[in-house]
Design an enzyme around this catalytic site. Structure first.
Site, PDB file in Angstrom:
ATOM      1  N   ASP A 119      44.988   0.467   9.433  1.00  0.00           N
ATOM      2  CA  ASP A 119      45.077   1.927   9.323  1.00  0.00           C
ATOM      3  C   ASP A 119      44.220   2.486   8.188  1.00  0.00           C
ATOM      4  OD1 ASP A 119      47.060   1.805  11.349  1.00  0.00           O
ATOM      5  OD2 ASP A 119      48.525   1.282   9.822  1.00  0.00           O
TER       6      ASP A 119
ATOM      7  N   LYS B 296      39.325   2.872  10.313  1.00  0.00           N
ATOM      8  CA  LYS B 296      38.169   2.112  10.818  1.00  0.00           C
ATOM      9  C   LYS B 296      37.451   2.842  11.951  1.00  0.00           C
ATOM     10  CE  LYS B 296      40.765  -1.518  11.326  1.00  0.00           C
ATOM     11  NZ  LYS B 296      41.919  -1.224  10.465  1.00  0.00           N
TER      12      LYS B 296
ATOM     13  N   GLY C  78      44.928   0.757  16.484  1.00  0.00           N
ATOM     14  CA  GLY C  78      44.830   2.159  16.885  1.00  0.00           C
ATOM     15  C   GLY C  78      43.698   2.781  16.106  1.00  0.00           C
ATOM     16  N   HIS C  79      42.551   2.963  16.747  1.00  0.00           N
ATOM     17  CA  HIS C  79      41.381   3.501  16.059  1.00  0.00           C
ATOM     18  C   HIS C  79      41.137   4.927  16.534  1.00  0.00           C
ATOM     19  CE1 HIS C  79      39.832  -0.856  15.215  1.00  0.00           C
ATOM     20  NE2 HIS C  79      40.979  -0.592  14.675  1.00  0.00           N
TER      21      HIS C  79
ATOM     22  N   GLN D 237      42.922  -4.290  12.635  1.00  0.00           N
ATOM     23  CA  GLN D 237      43.891  -4.530  11.556  1.00  0.00           C
ATOM     24  C   GLN D 237      43.147  -4.622  10.213  1.00  0.00           C
ATOM     25  OE1 GLN D 237      44.366  -6.792  14.553  1.00  0.00           O
ATOM     26  NE2 GLN D 237      45.394  -4.975  15.266  1.00  0.00           N
TER      27      GLN D 237
END
Ligand code: IMP
Length: 428
Positions: free
Chosen positions: A13, A16, A40-41, A225
């Site tokens: 988080d 990225k 989750g990008h 991650q």
């Protein structure tokens, strides 16, 4: 054959998606090499916010070829939903430019059920997984009993393979975890039907990467991650099940070790963590609420994948130095500097004590035993969201970044000051 690797330096988080989007503007290839839809990008382009979990964030740039490497675990249902959402938003996510490695492993609904059963059984010792079946899929891979994307191409053999896997999970859930029986036939048939739609995307992603690198193309690798969630180098067992450092690129995409031009460490201006595990600089007071936000803004600290509130704290310089070493980071992209605006004093952890004594022998396995030692830096009151050059920032913000560079030992080359694509300072 220039390669840039962009990886998170914290517990995920770090922002990225937006940094990879920025670095993708000149990339020929963008590749993911680890993890699955636990990631989750987020990329915001004008009125559209793209939430990507599997597909490389570089897909938004039309000139890129996007690769999903063998180090990934892919849930076909999530993949297809993401492709659909991208297509609806006008992004070409067709098999002409998006390739899934035949050696990537598949996540099934049974893996997800098993992940959830295992977490429930861990009780107070839970990891706080995303519940996406990541761990169980990597366990099957390592046990050499997993389903691979290439298995989808074996039309005749696929149903029996899937059924055998779901049966095995069903018996584990019932016998080991005393859970309810699962609908083996129903789950298997529905999964096979959906998974087959992945077939046009399946390719030898490693071979595509190798061929293009040999032809001098520019490859951008997008880690998922953060380094502190790495299976080996992270805060085990409170980690994910893949290699999240830059070193994972080679094995996770199927390319040989070769020179890498840049390793960009994406670092949030403060520290966050979802899930359980040690976090020396964690805050639990009003400052935590201030850094986390209420959840009203898309950039507030609530999980993109699970919606869980993130744990928050001051930036940890000791961990940052460790991650720079294990990932070979050459420069930093600092995100969310704007969130610090308005705080009178900022703290950075520069050392730890152990049992009240200064501690110079850092070991990640002992992270839970350390107490942080902070350095105070003056804050700034100005809004920095319209800064586009370093000199547009207040002097205290520049001093904060400068101190960060000193602690890290590498330069800061990118600073993001807001969620929009253009709210960025290219410093290097
Ligand atoms: P898993 O990857 O779902 O097995 O979760 C293992 C740990 O990694 C948990 O603490 C999760 O919250 C964390 N985690 C996994 N993926 C991400 C991510 O993309 N961002 C932040 N934390 C993550």
């Amino acid at each position: 054959m220039p390669i840039t690797i962009a990886v998170g330096t914290q517990w995920g988080d770090e922002g990225k998606g937006r940094v990879v989007d920025l670095l993708s503007d000149t990339a020929d290839l963008v590749a993911r090499f680890n993890g699955g839809d636990n990631a989750g990008h987020t990329v915001t382009v004008g009125p559209t916010t793209f939430k990507l979990h599997l597909v490389p964030s570089g897909i938004i740039h039309p000139q890129t070829v996007c690769l999903m490497g063998n180090g990934m675990v892919i849930n076909p249902l999530s993949f297809l939903a993401e492709v659909e959402a991208l297509t609806a938003a006008g992004v070409d996510a067709s098999p002409a430019r998006l390739f899934v490695s035949q050696a990537a492993h598949l996540i099934t609904p049974a893996h997800r059920l098993l992940d959830q059963a295992q977490e429930a059984a861990r009780g107070a010792g839970r990891i706080g997984t995303t519940g996406r079946g990541i761990g169980p899929a990597y366990v099957d891979k390592t046990a050499r009993s997993g389903l691979r994307a290439g298995d989808i191409l074996d039309e005749a053999g696929l149903p029996a393979k899937v059924q055998a896997h779901v049966e095995q999970v069903d018996s584990l859930i019932r016998q080991l975890y005393h859970g309810e029986a699962i609908d083996v036939a129903g789950i298997s048939a529905a999964f096979v039907e959906k998974a087959r739609r992945l077939a046009p995307y399946i390719a030898d992603a490693g071979a595509i990467a190798r061929k293009n690198l040999a032809a001098g193309k520019y490859l951008l690798a997008e880690g998922a991650q953060g380094a502190l969630l790495d299976l080996d180098q992270g805060t085990y067992p409170f980690v994910t099940s893949s290699c999240t450092t830059a070193t994972g690129l080679f094995g996770g995409l199927g390319i040989g070790i070769q020179p890498v031009q840049r390793v960009v460490g994406i670092t949030k201006a403060f520290q966050t963590r979802v899930g359980d595990g040690p976090f020396p600089t964690e805050l639990k007071d009003d400052m935590a609420l201030r850094l986390r936000g209420t959840g009203a803004n898309p950039w507030d600290e609530y999980g993109t994948t699970t919606g869980r509130p993130r744990r928050v704290g001051w930036l940890d310089g000791v961990l940052l130095r460790y991650v720079i070493e294990i990932s070979g980071i050459t420069e930093l992209a600092v995100t969310k500097l704007d969130i610090l605006s308005g705080l009178p004093v900022l703290k950075i952890c520069t050392a730890y004590t152990l049992n009240g004594k200064p501690n110079s022998e850092f070991a990640v396995a002992h992270l839970g035993e350390y107490q942080p030692v902070y350095e105070d830096l003056p804050g700034w009151s100005e809004d920095v969201t319209s800064a586009r050059r370093l000199q547009d920032l207040p002097s205290a913000a520049r001093a904060y970044l400068h101190r960060l560079e000193e602690i890290a030992g590498v330069p800061v080359s990118i600073v993001s000051v807001g969620a929009e694509r253009d709210q960025v300072i290219r410093a290097g």
